[in-house]
Design a protein around this motif. Structure first.
Motif, PDB file in Angstrom:
ATOM      1  N   UNK A  63       0.839  -1.201   0.000  1.00 35.75           N
ATOM      2  CA  UNK A  63       0.000   0.000   0.000  1.00 35.75           C
ATOM      3  C   UNK A  63       0.871   1.247   0.000  1.00 35.75           C
ATOM      4  N   UNK A  64       1.990   1.196   0.719  1.00 35.95           N
ATOM      5  CA  UNK A  64       2.883   2.362   0.802  1.00 35.95           C
ATOM      6  C   UNK A  64       3.468   2.704  -0.567  1.00 35.95           C
ATOM      7  N   UNK A  65       3.841   1.691  -1.352  1.00 30.51           N
ATOM      8  CA  UNK A  65       4.364   1.936  -2.695  1.00 30.51           C
ATOM      9  C   UNK A  65       3.329   2.567  -3.593  1.00 30.51           C
ATOM     10  N   UNK A  66       2.104   2.046  -3.544  1.00 25.01           N
ATOM     11  CA  UNK A  66       1.022   2.607  -4.349  1.00 25.01           C
ATOM     12  C   UNK A  66       0.724   4.042  -3.934  1.00 25.01           C
ATOM     13  N   UNK A  67       0.738   4.303  -2.636  1.00 26.07           N
ATOM     14  CA  UNK A  67       0.461   5.660  -2.150  1.00 26.07           C
ATOM     15  C   UNK A  67       1.530   6.643  -2.601  1.00 26.07           C
ATOM     16  N   UNK A  68       2.777   6.200  -2.655  1.00 16.97           N
ATOM     17  CA  UNK A  68       3.839   7.086  -3.158  1.00 16.97           C
ATOM     18  C   UNK A  68       3.574   7.485  -4.598  1.00 16.97           C
ATOM     19  N   UNK A  69       3.205   6.508  -5.417  1.00 17.72           N
ATOM     20  CA  UNK A  69       2.915   6.808  -6.821  1.00 17.72           C
ATOM     21  C   UNK A  69       1.720   7.744  -6.932  1.00 17.72           C
ATOM     22  N   UNK A  70       0.694   7.511  -6.126  1.00 19.46           N
ATOM     23  CA  UNK A  70      -0.501   8.359  -6.168  1.00 19.46           C
ATOM     24  C   UNK A  70      -0.175   9.792  -5.766  1.00 19.46           C
ATOM     25  N   UNK A  71       0.638   9.956  -4.738  1.00 17.85           N
ATOM     26  CA  UNK A  71       1.036  11.314  -4.332  1.00 17.85           C
ATOM     27  C   UNK A  71       1.849  11.986  -5.427  1.00 17.85           C
ATOM     28  N   UNK A  72       2.748  11.250  -6.031  1.00 13.24           N
ATOM     29  CA  UNK A  72       3.590  11.816  -7.089  1.00 13.24           C
ATOM     30  C   UNK A  72       2.747  12.260  -8.282  1.00 13.24           C
ATOM     31  N   UNK A  73       1.738  11.469  -8.626  1.00  9.42           N
ATOM     32  CA  UNK A  73       0.897  11.777  -9.782  1.00  9.42           C
ATOM     33  C   UNK A  73      -0.113  12.886  -9.498  1.00  9.42           C
ATOM     34  N   UNK A  74      -0.430  13.108  -8.233  1.00  9.90           N
ATOM     35  CA  UNK A  74      -1.400  14.152  -7.889  1.00  9.90           C
ATOM     36  C   UNK A  74      -2.758  13.851  -8.492  1.00  9.90           C
ATOM     37  N   UNK A  75      -3.347  14.829  -9.144  1.00 12.58           N
ATOM     38  CA  UNK A  75      -4.693  14.669  -9.724  1.00 12.58           C
ATOM     39  C   UNK A  75      -4.740  13.576 -10.782  1.00 12.58           C
ATOM     40  N   UNK A  76      -3.618  13.324 -11.445  1.00 12.28           N
ATOM     41  CA  UNK A  76      -3.599  12.297 -12.494  1.00 12.28           C
ATOM     42  C   UNK A  76      -3.803  10.894 -11.930  1.00 12.28           C
ATOM     43  N   UNK A  77      -3.583  10.706 -10.619  1.00 12.97           N
ATOM     44  CA  UNK A  77      -3.763   9.384 -10.002  1.00 12.97           C
ATOM     45  C   UNK A  77      -5.186   8.872 -10.154  1.00 12.97           C
ATOM     46  N   UNK A  78      -6.146   9.785 -10.267  1.00 11.08           N
ATOM     47  CA  UNK A  78      -7.550   9.391 -10.412  1.00 11.08           C
ATOM     48  C   UNK A  78      -7.803   8.678 -11.742  1.00 11.08           C
ATOM     49  N   UNK A  79      -6.911   8.833 -12.703  1.00  9.17           N
ATOM     50  CA  UNK A  79      -7.071   8.202 -14.009  1.00  9.17           C
ATOM     51  C   UNK A  79      -6.553   6.761 -14.029  1.00  9.17           C
ATOM     52  N   UNK A  80      -5.996   6.292 -12.907  1.00  8.35           N
ATOM     53  CA  UNK A  80      -5.374   4.968 -12.827  1.00  8.35           C
ATOM     54  C   UNK A  80      -6.196   4.077 -11.902  1.00  8.35           C
ATOM     55  N   UNK A  81      -6.266   2.798 -12.240  1.00  8.85           N
ATOM     56  CA  UNK A  81      -6.893   1.798 -11.366  1.00  8.85           C
ATOM     57  C   UNK A  81      -5.791   1.256 -10.443  1.00  8.85           C
ATOM     58  N   UNK A  82      -5.972   1.345  -9.159  1.00  9.53           N
ATOM     59  CA  UNK A  82      -4.961   0.918  -8.175  1.00  9.53           C
ATOM     60  C   UNK A  82      -5.459  -0.333  -7.466  1.00  9.53           C
TER      61      UNK A  82
END
Length: 194
Positions: A63-82
């Motif tokens: 979960x921590x790895x996924x959260x890092x990517x989501x924070x890095x992507x910012x608003x763009x993270x919403x376009x990805x299925x996690x």
């Protein structure tokens, strides 16, 4: 992921050039469903979004790895299925045109785990779908992050995949870690038989 900055991890790549090249060569289109297995905080998702990909899934056990990517992507993270899951216990709810893995397969050292992973891979790909893998090569390390790993030659992978996949391309690459250690990787692109 909770202890190290991503740029200090042995697997860090600012630009996953070989993976991106193989994905492009596979003919996978920006609207096709793609999954990055073991993607965690990998930068592949950034580059796929930059390339116009609109149906990207990132799966990781951390979960921590996924959260890092989501924070890095910012608003763009919403376009990805996690998806937070163990790749050997993943239950795909849909089919993918391309399955990418640069972080999981070589950690599967028990035959049962390898069998389960390959069973999931086979069911998760559409007929004619693509499997792009980067795993430790024949002269790669025998341990990573304190864990034992399995090294592969293209023939070793073929022994596991040849009934259901055709190899389209493969190459050996040396990856230099942030500490200067060289790790040999085997990159290979396989296509599911129809």
């Amino acid at each position: 992921w909770s202890e190290k900055d991503e740029a200090t991890t042995s697997w860090f790549q600012a630009a996953p050039a070989v993976s991106l090249d193989l994905i492009e060569r596979s003919g996978t289109q920006p609207g096709d469903p793609v999954i990055d297995v073991g993607g965690g905080a990998s930068r592949l998702v950034d580059h796929l979004l930059d390339g116009g990909f609109t149906d990207v899934t990132v799966l990781d056990i951390s979960a921590a790895g996924l959260q890092r990517a989501q924070r890095r992507l910012g608003e763009r993270a919403a376009a990805v299925h996690w998806i937070e899951a163990d790749a050997t216990e993943f239950r795909p709810r849909r089919a993918y045109r391309l399955w990418h893995d640069r972080a999981v397969f070589h950690f599967l050292v028990e035959p049962k785990g390898v069998e389960r992973y390959l069973e999931i891979l086979r069911t998760a790909l559409v007929p004619g779908g693509h499997f792009v893998i980067a795993t430790f090569g024949p002269e790669g390390p025998d341990r990573c992050s304190g864990l034992p790993v399995q090294r592969y030659s293209v023939d070793g992978l073929a022994n596991l995949l040849q009934d259901d996949f055709d190899v389209r391309s493969f190459e050996i690459q040396d990856h230099v870690t942030p500490t200067g250690t060289v790790q040999q990787f085997l990159y290979a692109w396989w296509q599911a038989k129809t």
